[in-house]
Design a protein around this motif. Structure first.
Motif, PDB file in Angstrom:
ATOM      1  N   GLY B 112      10.269   3.189   2.361  1.00 17.79           N
ATOM      2  CA  GLY B 112       9.375   4.154   1.723  1.00 17.79           C
ATOM      3  C   GLY B 112       8.530   3.499   0.629  1.00 17.79           C
ATOM      4  O   GLY B 112       7.466   3.975   0.285  1.00 17.79           O
ATOM      5  N   GLY B 113       9.015   2.375   0.100  1.00 17.33           N
ATOM      6  CA  GLY B 113       8.272   1.665  -0.953  1.00 17.33           C
ATOM      7  C   GLY B 113       8.458   2.309  -2.318  1.00 17.33           C
ATOM      8  O   GLY B 113       8.799   3.486  -2.421  1.00 17.33           O
ATOM      9  N   ILE B 114       8.247   1.525  -3.374  1.00 17.66           N
ATOM     10  CA  ILE B 114       8.280   2.063  -4.735  1.00 17.66           C
ATOM     11  C   ILE B 114       7.020   2.908  -4.920  1.00 17.66           C
ATOM     12  O   ILE B 114       5.913   2.470  -4.583  1.00 17.66           O
ATOM     13  CB  ILE B 114       8.287   0.929  -5.785  1.00 17.66           C
ATOM     14  CG1 ILE B 114       9.438  -0.056  -5.554  1.00 17.66           C
ATOM     15  CG2 ILE B 114       8.329   1.513  -7.193  1.00 17.66           C
ATOM     16  CD1 ILE B 114      10.800   0.473  -5.851  1.00 17.66           C
ATOM     17  N   GLY B 115       7.204   4.123  -5.437  1.00 20.21           N
ATOM     18  CA  GLY B 115       6.062   5.020  -5.628  1.00 20.21           C
ATOM     19  C   GLY B 115       5.426   4.822  -6.994  1.00 20.21           C
ATOM     20  O   GLY B 115       5.548   3.760  -7.606  1.00 20.21           O
ATOM     21  N   GLY B 116       4.745   5.842  -7.460  1.00 24.38           N
ATOM     22  CA  GLY B 116       4.092   5.764  -8.766  1.00 24.38           C
ATOM     23  C   GLY B 116       2.599   5.573  -8.611  1.00 24.38           C
ATOM     24  O   GLY B 116       2.085   5.324  -7.513  1.00 24.38           O
ATOM     25  N   GLU B 117       1.913   5.682  -9.747  1.00 27.94           N
ATOM     26  CA  GLU B 117       0.456   5.671  -9.754  1.00 27.94           C
ATOM     27  C   GLU B 117      -0.082   4.277  -9.406  1.00 27.94           C
ATOM     28  O   GLU B 117       0.463   3.269  -9.855  1.00 27.94           O
ATOM     29  CB  GLU B 117      -0.029   6.077 -11.147  1.00 27.94           C
ATOM     30  CG  GLU B 117      -1.491   6.380 -11.217  1.00 27.94           C
ATOM     31  CD  GLU B 117      -1.972   6.459 -12.668  1.00 27.94           C
ATOM     32  OE1 GLU B 117      -3.176   6.606 -12.865  1.00 27.94           O
ATOM     33  OE2 GLU B 117      -1.134   6.363 -13.581  1.00 27.94           O
TER      34      GLU B 117
END
Lengths: 201, 275
Positions: B112-117
């Motif tokens: 899913g990968g690291i999220g965030g802006e």
């Protein structure tokens, strides 16, 4: 013009006339295969796939002829920055170049500047067009912290610190203009080719 | 979500960086060992450019608030669940990684990968300009992005580490140096200095002498450039390199991934042949 290798996927072009760097950078942006063009003081860097570099180099040589003619009047956007001329180095710098502080301010506001390139920090623009009488070396001891919006001069350049950072430029004043805003496209107010004037606030 | 219990010496979020903004003064940034990041992402079914955690000298401890699939690549850390494979971690479990015996940087990708802006298209921490998130701190909580790709069965034995030979191409400013200095750049086993970081790998060895004095007006700089300041000791620029520099670049390293695993005290040679 010298074309110098820069690894396998870039070249560094050194035009004989440094005034053509910006015009060449602008002209090359839309050339097929060009991934990125980065102008600096005397040179421009072009990133492209290895197999495209020879063709792009040849195109650069072609563009040199036309770029030379257009170099004097870049057609970039015009920005006027209101400056409070109360910088920490104003008096000492004026004395160093043999002017009164208000004469230094008049000389600085009288100039028509162009962003030659950005560097040092995101949105930090090196503006050319500074009156030769105002060319002074950087401070011998850089400051550890220069506040946001500080307007300075160093060598042949003038510029504005987009955010607090260490810095060795001589500070003439400060502006409230927002030099770097990530909500804006592009985030930098001053991009290569932008024409700039300073006005005493 | 990923809870950071201990970031170790330095842990940052990295993807493939923000190329294309150098003309605005924005460094490239992104993972130092890009091959290791890509592999970690492929193992968990992420696109190559998904954000992961870049560890420096291991020491990371995390807790997963929900069940997740992770993969670890780069410098192998003792205590890791299974290096180079997709591993399922149950909800509430923690993962603790010790210091790798060799190599420097490891990558922890989560499905899913690291999220965030994103900032200018990237979630990378740029340690030079300050763009992107701050380096990870104890107590930070990282969001995980939506899952789409397939988990891959591919395996790796970790990135090569220890003494390295890096391929270079001479130029653009090799003519600023004596013939002896150019030969020395290739002949010497340079030692990685402790002050090395994501901006640059600082090297120790016999100084490289210039054939001409004076200063170079600021020139564009790319990661991989080998810049030689006035003390004659080369600096190999990393992903967080400044976009311009005033010292001559004697050569450019054409494959930087291997350099990402150099740690202080390691030796590095430069080879002008194709690597």
């Amino acid at each position: 013009m010298r074309l110098l290798p820069y690894g396998d996927e870039a070249l560094l072009a050194e035009p004989e006339d440094p005034a053509t760097v910006l015009a060449l950078a602008v002209a090359l942006r839309d050339e097929p295969g060009v991934r990125e063009v980065v102008p600096a003081a005397r040179t421009l860097l072009v990133r492209a796939a290895a197999e495209d570099l020879a063709r792009i180099g040849a195109r650069l040589r072609e563009l040199t002829a036309t770029a030379r003619a257009g170099a004097a009047a870049p057609d970039g956007p015009q920005v006027t920055l209101d400056v409070h001329y109360d910088g920490a180095d104003l008096t000492e710098t004026a004395a160093q170049v043999g002017l009164e502080p208000d004469e230094l301010v008049r000389a600085h506001t009288g100039g028509a500047y162009v962003v030659a390139f950005c560097g040092f920090a995101p949105g930090f623009a090196y503006l050319t067009g500074l009156d030769a009488a105002l060319h002074v070396p950087r401070l011998a001891q850089p400051r550890t912290r220069v506040p946001t919006g500080s307007v300075g001069i160093a060598g042949e350049f003038t510029g504005v610190y987009p955010r607090p950072s260490p810095g060795g430029w001589r500070l003439l004043g400060r502006t409230d203009a927002d030099l770097w805003d990530l909500a804006r496209t592009p985030p930098a107010l001053l991009t290569p080719g932008t024409r700039v004037r300073f006005r005493s606030a | 979500m990923i809870e950071i219990l201990d970031p170790g010496p330095l842990a940052t979020v990295q993807d493939l960086g923000r190329p294309g903004y150098a003309a605005l003064g924005v460094p490239h940034s992104g993972a130092f060992d890009r091959a290791a990041l890509r592999l970690a992402n492929r193992l968990v079914g992420n696109p190559d450019d998904a954000a992961a955690i870049e560890l420096t000298l291991g020491g990371l401890e995390i807790r997963l608030t929900a069940a997740a699939t992770i993969a670890l690549t780069g410098a192998p850390c003792p205590g890791a669940p299974d290096w180079g494979h997709a591993v399922s971690i149950p909800a509430g479990a923690s993962v603790r990684l010790a210091m790798p015996p060799s190599g420097l940087r490891s990558y922890l990708a989560v499905r899913g990968g690291i999220g965030g802006e994103r900032v200018l298209g990237s979630r990378s921490t740029d340690t030079l300009s300050g763009l992107g998130p701050d380096p990870l701190r104890r107590g930070d909580v990282l969001a995980i992005g939506p899952v789409d790709g397939e988990v891959s069965g591919a395996a790796s034995l970790g990135s090569p580490a220890g003494d390295a030979v890096l391929p270079i191409r001479f130029g653009p400013r090799d003519d600023w140096f004596t013939a002896a200095a150019r030969a020395r750049l290739v002949d010497v086993a340079w030692t990685v200095r402790p002050e090395s970081d994501r901006v640059g790998i600082r090297l120790d060895g016999p100084p490289l002498s210039r054939s001409q004095d004076g200063e170079l007006p600021s020139e564009p700089v790319l990661p991989g450039a080998v810049q030689v300041p006035s003390d004659g000791r080369p600096i190999l620029f990393g992903p967080d390199a400044p976009v311009t520099g005033g010292y001559p670049v004697i050569a450019v390293v054409t494959d930087l991934d291997r350099a990402a695993q150099l740690r202080p005290g390691d030796h590095v040679r430069f080879s002008p042949g194709k690597g």
